[in-house]
Enzyme design. Sequence first.
Site, PDB file in Angstrom:
ATOM      1  N   LYS A  22      41.330 -28.470 -24.588  1.00  0.00           N
ATOM      2  CA  LYS A  22      40.969 -29.859 -24.928  1.00  0.00           C
ATOM      3  C   LYS A  22      40.025 -29.914 -26.127  1.00  0.00           C
ATOM      4  O   LYS A  22      40.248 -30.677 -27.067  1.00  0.00           O
ATOM      5  CB  LYS A  22      40.296 -30.533 -23.721  1.00  0.00           C
ATOM      6  CG  LYS A  22      39.659 -31.863 -24.061  1.00  0.00           C
ATOM      7  CD  LYS A  22      38.953 -32.491 -22.884  1.00  0.00           C
ATOM      8  CE  LYS A  22      37.485 -32.159 -22.769  1.00  0.00           C
ATOM      9  NZ  LYS A  22      36.576 -32.893 -23.662  1.00  0.00           N
ATOM     10  N   ASN A  23      38.962 -29.119 -26.078  1.00  0.00           N
ATOM     11  CA  ASN A  23      37.955 -29.280 -27.125  1.00  0.00           C
ATOM     12  C   ASN A  23      38.399 -28.711 -28.477  1.00  0.00           C
ATOM     13  O   ASN A  23      37.779 -28.993 -29.495  1.00  0.00           O
ATOM     14  CB  ASN A  23      36.611 -28.704 -26.672  1.00  0.00           C
ATOM     15  CG  ASN A  23      35.991 -29.587 -25.581  1.00  0.00           C
ATOM     16  OD1 ASN A  23      36.412 -30.737 -25.397  1.00  0.00           O
ATOM     17  ND2 ASN A  23      35.029 -29.052 -24.848  1.00  0.00           N
ATOM     18  N   CYS A 117      32.834 -39.395 -21.949  1.00  0.00           N
ATOM     19  CA  CYS A 117      31.902 -39.054 -20.867  1.00  0.00           C
ATOM     20  C   CYS A 117      30.471 -39.271 -21.325  1.00  0.00           C
ATOM     21  O   CYS A 117      30.090 -38.886 -22.414  1.00  0.00           O
ATOM     22  CB  CYS A 117      32.066 -37.583 -20.478  1.00  0.00           C
ATOM     23  SG  CYS A 117      33.538 -37.276 -19.532  1.00  0.00           S
ATOM     24  N   ARG A 123      23.932 -39.728 -26.417  1.00  0.00           N
ATOM     25  CA  ARG A 123      24.459 -38.504 -27.035  1.00  0.00           C
ATOM     26  C   ARG A 123      24.301 -38.654 -28.548  1.00  0.00           C
ATOM     27  O   ARG A 123      25.152 -39.224 -29.219  1.00  0.00           O
ATOM     28  CB  ARG A 123      25.918 -38.274 -26.605  1.00  0.00           C
ATOM     29  CG  ARG A 123      26.005 -37.797 -25.151  1.00  0.00           C
ATOM     30  CD  ARG A 123      27.416 -37.621 -24.672  1.00  0.00           C
ATOM     31  NE  ARG A 123      28.093 -36.480 -25.249  1.00  0.00           N
ATOM     32  CZ  ARG A 123      29.288 -36.035 -24.814  1.00  0.00           C
ATOM     33  NH1 ARG A 123      29.885 -36.633 -23.810  1.00  0.00           N
ATOM     34  NH2 ARG A 123      29.855 -35.004 -25.386  1.00  0.00           N
ATOM     35  N   ASP A 307      29.854 -26.787 -19.436  1.00  0.00           N
ATOM     36  CA  ASP A 307      31.020 -27.475 -18.865  1.00  0.00           C
ATOM     37  C   ASP A 307      31.548 -26.794 -17.603  1.00  0.00           C
ATOM     38  O   ASP A 307      32.524 -27.258 -17.007  1.00  0.00           O
ATOM     39  CB  ASP A 307      32.149 -27.571 -19.913  1.00  0.00           C
ATOM     40  CG  ASP A 307      31.761 -28.478 -21.069  1.00  0.00           C
ATOM     41  OD1 ASP A 307      30.843 -29.301 -20.892  1.00  0.00           O
ATOM     42  OD2 ASP A 307      32.358 -28.346 -22.148  1.00  0.00           O
ATOM     43  N   ARG A 399      41.413 -36.861 -18.347  1.00  0.00           N
ATOM     44  CA  ARG A 399      41.054 -36.696 -19.759  1.00  0.00           C
ATOM     45  C   ARG A 399      41.197 -35.244 -20.199  1.00  0.00           C
ATOM     46  O   ARG A 399      41.433 -34.976 -21.384  1.00  0.00           O
ATOM     47  CB  ARG A 399      39.587 -37.103 -19.989  1.00  0.00           C
ATOM     48  CG  ARG A 399      39.331 -38.587 -19.946  1.00  0.00           C
ATOM     49  CD  ARG A 399      37.917 -38.882 -20.395  1.00  0.00           C
ATOM     50  NE  ARG A 399      37.624 -38.044 -21.554  1.00  0.00           N
ATOM     51  CZ  ARG A 399      36.435 -37.538 -21.861  1.00  0.00           C
ATOM     52  NH1 ARG A 399      35.404 -37.807 -21.122  1.00  0.00           N
ATOM     53  NH2 ARG A 399      36.272 -36.787 -22.917  1.00  0.00           N
TER      54      ARG A 399
HETATM   55  N1  EPU Z   1      22.711 -33.019 -30.045  1.00  0.00           N
HETATM   56  C1  EPU Z   1      21.729 -33.621 -30.794  1.00  0.00           C
HETATM   57  N2  EPU Z   1      22.086 -34.142 -32.014  1.00  0.00           N
HETATM   58  C2  EPU Z   1      23.347 -34.095 -32.497  1.00  0.00           C
HETATM   59  C3  EPU Z   1      24.352 -33.474 -31.709  1.00  0.00           C
HETATM   60  C4  EPU Z   1      23.997 -32.950 -30.480  1.00  0.00           C
HETATM   61  O1  EPU Z   1      20.569 -33.689 -30.406  1.00  0.00           O
HETATM   62  O2  EPU Z   1      23.590 -34.584 -33.611  1.00  0.00           O
HETATM   63  C5  EPU Z   1      22.342 -32.409 -28.730  1.00  0.00           C
HETATM   64  C6  EPU Z   1      23.073 -33.034 -27.566  1.00  0.00           C
HETATM   65  O3  EPU Z   1      22.402 -34.189 -27.095  1.00  0.00           O
HETATM   66  C7  EPU Z   1      23.100 -31.889 -26.568  1.00  0.00           C
HETATM   67  C8  EPU Z   1      23.216 -30.635 -27.459  1.00  0.00           C
HETATM   68  O4  EPU Z   1      22.793 -31.060 -28.755  1.00  0.00           O
HETATM   69  O5  EPU Z   1      21.885 -31.845 -25.885  1.00  0.00           O
HETATM   70  C9  EPU Z   1      24.601 -30.050 -27.586  1.00  0.00           C
HETATM   71  O6  EPU Z   1      25.540 -31.050 -27.954  1.00  0.00           O
HETATM   72  P1  EPU Z   1      26.892 -30.725 -28.734  1.00  0.00           P
HETATM   73  O7  EPU Z   1      26.866 -31.491 -29.995  1.00  0.00           O
HETATM   74  O8  EPU Z   1      27.102 -29.255 -28.806  1.00  0.00           O
HETATM   75  O9  EPU Z   1      27.969 -31.368 -27.770  1.00  0.00           O
HETATM   76  P2  EPU Z   1      29.261 -32.186 -28.160  1.00  0.00           P
HETATM   77  O10 EPU Z   1      29.838 -31.638 -29.403  1.00  0.00           O
HETATM   78  O11 EPU Z   1      28.992 -33.629 -28.073  1.00  0.00           O
HETATM   79  C10 EPU Z   1      30.897 -30.552 -26.965  1.00  0.00           C
HETATM   80  C11 EPU Z   1      31.980 -30.672 -25.918  1.00  0.00           C
HETATM   81  C12 EPU Z   1      31.334 -30.946 -24.558  1.00  0.00           C
HETATM   82  C13 EPU Z   1      30.348 -29.812 -24.240  1.00  0.00           C
HETATM   83  C14 EPU Z   1      29.341 -29.640 -25.383  1.00  0.00           C
HETATM   84  C15 EPU Z   1      28.436 -28.445 -25.201  1.00  0.00           C
HETATM   85  C16 EPU Z   1      33.804 -31.530 -27.210  1.00  0.00           C
HETATM   86  C17 EPU Z   1      34.720 -32.660 -27.495  1.00  0.00           C
HETATM   87  N3  EPU Z   1      32.875 -31.745 -26.284  1.00  0.00           N
HETATM   88  O12 EPU Z   1      30.210 -31.803 -26.958  1.00  0.00           O
HETATM   89  O13 EPU Z   1      32.399 -30.908 -23.633  1.00  0.00           O
HETATM   90  O14 EPU Z   1      29.642 -30.129 -23.064  1.00  0.00           O
HETATM   91  O15 EPU Z   1      30.040 -29.471 -26.634  1.00  0.00           O
HETATM   92  O16 EPU Z   1      29.187 -27.279 -25.088  1.00  0.00           O
HETATM   93  O17 EPU Z   1      33.947 -30.458 -27.774  1.00  0.00           O
HETATM   94  C18 EPU Z   1      33.578 -31.475 -21.710  1.00  0.00           C
HETATM   95  O18 EPU Z   1      34.533 -30.851 -22.173  1.00  0.00           O
HETATM   96  O19 EPU Z   1      33.523 -31.905 -20.535  1.00  0.00           O
HETATM   97  C19 EPU Z   1      32.441 -31.763 -22.574  1.00  0.00           C
HETATM   98  C20 EPU Z   1      31.559 -32.693 -22.329  1.00  0.00           C
END
Ligand code: EPU
Length: 433
Positions: A22-23, A117, A123, A307, A399
């Site tokens: 998915k990701n 989510c 976020r 995750d 999803r």
């Molecule tokens: N963060 C910031 N600022 C930013 C971006 C992130 O402070 O600009 C913080 C977030 O609040 C969090 C941490 O950094 O505390 C990590 O966030 P990250 O950006 O790595 O997460 P994401 O890209 O929004 C992806 C996956 C998530 C998974 C996270 C961590 C996708 C589409 N989603 O989210 O997957 O939990 O990385 O590995 O790739 C899931 O698949 O269920 C899911 C939620």
Amino acid sequence: MEKFVINGGNKLNGEVSISGAKNSVVAILPATLLADGVCVIGNVPNISDVTAMLEILKTMGAQVKLVNQNTYKIDTRTVSSDTVPYDLTRHLRASYYLIGALLGRSSSAKVAMPGGCNFGGVRPIDQHLKGFEKLGATVTMEENAIVNANAKQLTGNSIYMDIVSVGATVNIMLAAVKARGLTVIENAAKEPHIVDLANFLNSMGADIRGAGTDVIKIRGVSYLHGCDYSIIPDQIEAGTYMVAVAATGGNVLIKNVVPKHLESISTKIVETGAEVIEYDDSIRVISNGRLQKCNIKTMPHPGFPTDMQPQFAAALSMADGTSIISEGVWDNRFKYVDHLVRMGAQIEVNGKVAVITGIEELKGAPVKADDLRAGAAMIIAGLIATGRTEIENVIYIDRGYENVVEKFAALGADIRRVIFEDDPIIKGIRSAG
Ligand code: EPU
């Protein structure tokens, strides 16, 4: 309304094949906007996040054709818009990748902030926006909800990420791949899907090195062509089945996986007392269903993935001894614990730490999937509980898990998807025509 109804207690046996990640796919589909040609993408999972992303591309003018069950032909040359409204982005979080992709394509993007989510409260995307600005874009927010990013000419730069962010790393890669000169992302995320995106972009003619390490170097190219590509297997889907087998007991061959991506998960499963046997592209889990306690701290890759923590929490709620789970990525990812407690689990949450005292028996109950992985945890809890568990909000599970009911049922689980025809909301919609 749809629910999953599970009668717990069955062991899992047989084989299950893991779908595309998915990701990865939610990053690679927007990346097709950068190609001046047709992309043929295989191993695309049939999940609702993919449906939502393909709908966005189609609405923007892309030609999207299903070639066979999991392969799509995508031609984005017919896309003329750089604007994506909220009614399209609200269905999935990853629609923010359209900002980087459109910026990389046409130096201009206007994308409404997405849904998806929301387990962690806010976020933030400050690291994404900082990256775009470093590449020379002017970024403004309209009404606090629409990102407007423009540049005359994106230019490579050195970008140090204040925190390790999967999303920001992806978005900066998308924006930088056609920028002038060299971009260096330091403190980059190293997840398998980052490497997959880099491999996809390189197959289109990009020059990206270092993906999978914390320094990614991107030398901008002026043109990207179409390509044939196959998405990597989903590490988290695989991990979910591994934990499910460990918790219920049984013997399952999990096929179409990259065992290296599963190392942190396999290590913890072995620590709980189950057996894990690795092959080239499959993994076998054998368990008697009596797990030992274990402690988990979630971290960015190659650490233990956040995750996977809800699924482990469900399994460990019936382990021998007290387990501690520390969440190191998200601020608040223990909302699902209330549902496990309703099933009898003994879990105390204090901030980012959950202390799980293993008990003899979980009891089936009506519960909810508060988000995608919380939903996966509810399935595992339902499989090991005594009696009947009904899971609401299964749209979250759909999803990210392809054919989840069919796959678990084929392994011997007593699980069904039930459509509640008498649901008052559905009735209302029907009577309104
Ligand atoms: N963060 C910031 N600022 C930013 C971006 C992130 O402070 O600009 C913080 C977030 O609040 C969090 C941490 O950094 O505390 C990590 O966030 P990250 O950006 O790595 O997460 P994401 O890209 O929004 C992806 C996956 C998530 C998974 C996270 C961590 C996708 C589409 N989603 O989210 O997957 O939990 O990385 O590995 O790739 C899931 O698949 O269920 C899911 C939620």
